[in-house]
Design an enzyme around this catalytic site. Sequence first.
Site, PDB file in Angstrom:
ATOM      1  N   GLU A  34      -8.626   0.583  -6.762  1.00 48.56           N
ATOM      2  CA  GLU A  34      -9.755   1.289  -5.656  1.00 48.56           C
ATOM      3  C   GLU A  34      -9.680   2.614  -5.610  1.00 48.56           C
ATOM      4  O   GLU A  34      -8.446   3.509  -5.383  1.00 48.56           O
ATOM      5  CB  GLU A  34      -9.661   0.611  -4.682  1.00 48.56           C
ATOM      6  CG  GLU A  34      -9.987  -0.672  -4.467  1.00 48.56           C
ATOM      7  CD  GLU A  34     -10.085  -1.360  -3.140  1.00 48.56           C
ATOM      8  OE1 GLU A  34     -10.292  -0.594  -2.119  1.00 48.56           O
ATOM      9  OE2 GLU A  34     -10.216  -2.508  -2.942  1.00 48.56           O
TER      10      GLU A  34
ATOM     11  N   LYS B  40       0.755  -1.341  -0.080  1.00 44.46           N
ATOM     12  CA  LYS B  40       0.143  -0.018  -0.158  1.00 44.46           C
ATOM     13  C   LYS B  40       0.926   1.206  -0.037  1.00 44.46           C
ATOM     14  O   LYS B  40       0.684   2.198  -0.524  1.00 44.46           O
ATOM     15  CB  LYS B  40      -0.944  -0.117   1.246  1.00 44.46           C
ATOM     16  CG  LYS B  40      -1.859  -1.085   1.323  1.00 44.46           C
ATOM     17  CD  LYS B  40      -2.728  -1.625   0.073  1.00 44.46           C
ATOM     18  CE  LYS B  40      -3.743  -2.537   0.464  1.00 44.46           C
ATOM     19  NZ  LYS B  40      -3.114  -4.011   0.460  1.00 44.46           N
TER      20      LYS B  40
ATOM     21  N   ASN C 105      -5.433  -3.637  -5.711  1.00 45.59           N
ATOM     22  CA  ASN C 105      -5.246  -4.921  -5.180  1.00 45.59           C
ATOM     23  C   ASN C 105      -4.694  -5.796  -6.624  1.00 45.59           C
ATOM     24  O   ASN C 105      -5.506  -5.905  -7.395  1.00 45.59           O
ATOM     25  CB  ASN C 105      -6.573  -5.336  -4.740  1.00 45.59           C
ATOM     26  CG  ASN C 105      -7.158  -4.717  -3.603  1.00 45.59           C
ATOM     27  OD1 ASN C 105      -6.419  -4.907  -2.534  1.00 45.59           O
ATOM     28  ND2 ASN C 105      -8.389  -4.015  -3.758  1.00 45.59           N
TER      29      ASN C 105
ATOM     30  N   GLU D  69      -3.355   7.674   6.870  1.00 52.62           N
ATOM     31  CA  GLU D  69      -3.661   8.668   5.881  1.00 52.62           C
ATOM     32  C   GLU D  69      -4.989   9.252   6.265  1.00 52.62           C
ATOM     33  O   GLU D  69      -5.668   8.879   7.371  1.00 52.62           O
ATOM     34  CB  GLU D  69      -3.941   7.863   4.271  1.00 52.62           C
ATOM     35  CG  GLU D  69      -5.262   7.027   4.334  1.00 52.62           C
ATOM     36  CD  GLU D  69      -5.503   5.986   3.074  1.00 52.62           C
ATOM     37  OE1 GLU D  69      -4.367   6.152   2.185  1.00 52.62           O
ATOM     38  OE2 GLU D  69      -6.356   5.681   2.949  1.00 52.62           O
TER      39      GLU D  69
ATOM     40  N   ASN E 128     -14.725  -1.228   7.975  1.00 54.29           N
ATOM     41  CA  ASN E 128     -13.773  -1.348   6.746  1.00 54.29           C
ATOM     42  C   ASN E 128     -13.930  -2.644   5.919  1.00 54.29           C
ATOM     43  O   ASN E 128     -13.201  -2.597   5.055  1.00 54.29           O
ATOM     44  CB  ASN E 128     -12.345  -1.087   6.925  1.00 54.29           C
ATOM     45  CG  ASN E 128     -12.276   0.227   7.890  1.00 54.29           C
ATOM     46  OD1 ASN E 128     -12.647   1.465   7.536  1.00 54.29           O
ATOM     47  ND2 ASN E 128     -11.521   0.042   8.960  1.00 54.29           N
TER      48      ASN E 128
ATOM     49  N   GLU F  39      -5.929   2.278  -3.506  1.00 60.13           N
ATOM     50  CA  GLU F  39      -4.889   1.227  -3.629  1.00 60.13           C
ATOM     51  C   GLU F  39      -5.056   0.402  -4.685  1.00 60.13           C
ATOM     52  O   GLU F  39      -6.163   0.661  -5.206  1.00 60.13           O
ATOM     53  CB  GLU F  39      -4.833   0.357  -2.138  1.00 60.13           C
ATOM     54  CG  GLU F  39      -6.218  -0.088  -1.985  1.00 60.13           C
ATOM     55  CD  GLU F  39      -6.321  -0.846  -0.701  1.00 60.13           C
ATOM     56  OE1 GLU F  39      -5.653  -0.401   0.306  1.00 60.13           O
ATOM     57  OE2 GLU F  39      -7.099  -1.831  -0.683  1.00 60.13           O
TER      58      GLU F  39
ATOM     59  N   PHE G 122     -22.399  -7.301  15.507  1.00 54.52           N
ATOM     60  CA  PHE G 122     -21.579  -8.084  14.452  1.00 54.52           C
ATOM     61  C   PHE G 122     -20.378  -9.009  15.019  1.00 54.52           C
ATOM     62  O   PHE G 122     -19.379  -9.063  14.355  1.00 54.52           O
ATOM     63  CB  PHE G 122     -21.150  -7.276  13.323  1.00 54.52           C
ATOM     64  CG  PHE G 122     -22.600  -6.757  12.754  1.00 54.52           C
ATOM     65  CD1 PHE G 122     -23.136  -7.095  11.677  1.00 54.52           C
ATOM     66  CD2 PHE G 122     -23.051  -5.339  13.249  1.00 54.52           C
ATOM     67  CE1 PHE G 122     -24.122  -6.575  11.142  1.00 54.52           C
ATOM     68  CE2 PHE G 122     -24.144  -4.768  12.431  1.00 54.52           C
ATOM     69  CZ  PHE G 122     -24.744  -5.414  11.804  1.00 54.52           C
TER      70      PHE G 122
END
Length: 665
Positions: free
Chosen positions: A276, A117, A292, A201, A236, A290, A350
Site C-alpha cells: 500500500e 507495521k 498486507n 506517523e 480509515n 504498509e 454510520f
Amino acid sequence: MAIQKILIANRGEIACRVIGTARKLGIKTVAVYSDADREALHVRLADEAVHIGPAPSNQSYIVIDKILDAIRKTGADAVHPGYGFLSENPGFAEALDKAGIIFIGPPVKAIEAMGDKITSKKLAAEAGVSTVPGHMGLIADADEAVRISYSIGYPVMIKASAGGGGKGMRVAWNAEEAREGFQSSKNEAKNAFGDDRIFIEKFVTEPRHIEIQVLGDKHGNCLYLGERECSIQRRNQKVIEEAPSPFLDEATREAMGEQAVALAKAVGYHSAGTVEFIVDGKANTFYFLEMNTRLQVEHPVTELVTGLDLVEQMIRVANGEKLALRQEDVKLNGWAIESRLYAEDPYRNFLPSIGRLTRYRPPQEGEKADGTVLRNDTGVFEGGEISMYYDPMIAKLCTWAKTRGEAVDAMAKALDAFEVEGIGHNLPFLSAVMGQERFRAGRLTTAYIAEEFPDGFAGVTPDAASARILAGFAAVAHHIRESRAVQISGILGNHPRRLGRDWVVTLGDDTYALTLDEGRVQFKTGESLSLETGWKPGETLAEITIDGANAAIKVDIKGMGLRLRWRGIDVIAHVRNPRVAELARLMPKKLPPDTSKMLLCPMPGVITGIAVAEGDVVEAGQPLATVEAMKMENILKAERRGTVKRLAAKPGQSLAVDELILEFE
C-alpha cells in the site's frame, strides 16, 4: 493437485469466496464456526464444518489451538486464512508448518517482516523505499503518544501495529485527540488482534490511497497485477475501490509496481500480497505505507480487470507450482468498481446495525446485455442475522465495464436493484457517491467523504428531473393499485367506481399535479415523460423504463403512501385525487418527540464505560459514554453544556438502538 482438503480459518464472505474456488478445483473444504455462526452461509456451503467456540473472536476464530484441533478432526492438509483474524499471525503460520499443514499464504519470515507495521516500515526505509515520517518504536502510554505526536507535528495517524480493516486507527489533530485516540486504538487492537502495540506517523493531508497487488511463487518469481484506488474511506475503512486508478499514468504505475515487487523479493515473499502507498496527488510522488501479507478485501476488482482468480493462484503457489504468467503477460482490461455494503446506518453517522435480514435480494450476477459484468461476494442470506461480534460487512458488489463511466453507471443501477431490509445499511450512501460529479470525474482523496459529507449523510435531495420521475412512477403505481381495487369492487359489488387519471403527488414538501395518458405522464407545469412498468402491487422492486432508459425503484407501502428509494433518494409519496389533495393541505403536521435532553444509544452494543456521574456539569464535546459494537469503540460526547440528571445505563450493559443511556436536566 497435491492439496486435497482446505480448512478456511475465517468466516463470512471470504470463507464463501475460498469455498467457491476450491470447489472449482475439486478440493474439499472445511468451515469453522462460532456459536453466532451456526447457521452461517459459509457453514452451509462447506463440505464439513467444525464448531470452535463462543461468539467473541478471541474465544473462537483467533484461538490457534482451536483451529489446529479442527484440522486434526477433519484431516485437512491445508489452511486458507482469508483476511483479518489469523491471516497475518506468524505464530499461526509457524504452528501449521510444525504440524505439517500447508499454509496458503506467505512464509513465516515474510509475515514477521512485513505483517508487523513497525518492522515493515523499518525494512522499507532500509531498502530505500520512501516512507511517511513517523515514530516506529513502541509507545508506552498516552503521555508518550502526545509527546511523539507533537514532535512529528499534527495531524498524526495513530495505528495498531498488527492492525487492518480500519481497526485500531485514529487521526489526531491535537493533544486531546492524540490522548483519546491512543487509548481507543489500543483497546480496539487488543480486542480485534490480541496485540495492542501502537505506532504513530504523520497524517498526509489530501492523499490518495493506492495499492499494488503482488503475486509470487516459491521459485523466486514475483510480479505485480496493477493497482487499486482505495481513497474513498470512512474511519480509515475502505468503502469504494476500483481498478485501475483514475489518477495513475503508466510511468507511475510501473514505478510503484517495480518498487512493490522489489520489496516483496527482499523478504522472500510468495503467494498473493498487497503493498500500500500514500500518493501525493499534487506532486505525483508516493510513499510506502504498509504491506498486507494476505489476500485483500478488494481483490475482486483486480480479478475483474486481469481475468485471474487470485485464490486459485494462492492455492497453486502453496502447492509449489510456478507462476504460469510473466510480467509482460499481465494486461489490465476495462474498469472495475467495488462497493462495500455494510450493516451501518448512514443516517446515524454510520453506526453499526445488527439484526435479522428480513429481505436480502442482490441483483443477478453475470454478464449483462450491454456487456457489463456484475459480481456480488457475500456471506449472508435472507433470514440470516447480522451479529454484533464481527465486521459489519454484508457484501461486496462489483461491476466491470469497458470504461470507468460505464462501470459507474452499472454500479448505480446495481445498487438501485439491491434489496436489503431489517437492518440499517449504507446502500443509499453508496448510491449517493455514484451520482456525485466529483466521484465521476475521479477527483478522489482519503478525505473525500469528510469533504463531501461534512455534516454527515442525510440522504439525497432529488433534483427537478429525479423528482418528476419519482412523482410520475408514484402516480402510475397508485393507478395500478386503484385499478385492481376497482376491478375487485366491480366483481363483488353492484356499484363499481370510476377511476380518474388526474392526480396530485406529494413528495415531502413538494407537490406535483399531473395527468396519466396511455404511458405518458403529463405534468401541469408543462413537462412530460414516457414511463412504462410491469410492476404489480406487492412487488418490492419496480423495473421501469423512463423515456427509453431502464431503471429500478424500490417500493414499499408506508401507511397511505408509497416509500420510494432510488439513487440515494428515500421519500414517501402520497398520491391523491385533486379534491382530496386540497383537503390534505389543511391537515396539521405531527411533530416528532423531543429527545434533546436524552443521550440515546445510537446502535445496538455494549456500554464499556460511563464517563460522568449524576449531577455533573458537562461541556460541549465532553465524553459521556463509550459503546462497543462490531469490534469498534464509539465515544459518545455532549452536544452542548448541561447537567446530568439521571444515569439509566451502566458499564457491561447491552443496549438496543435508541435505549436511554442518561438524561439531562
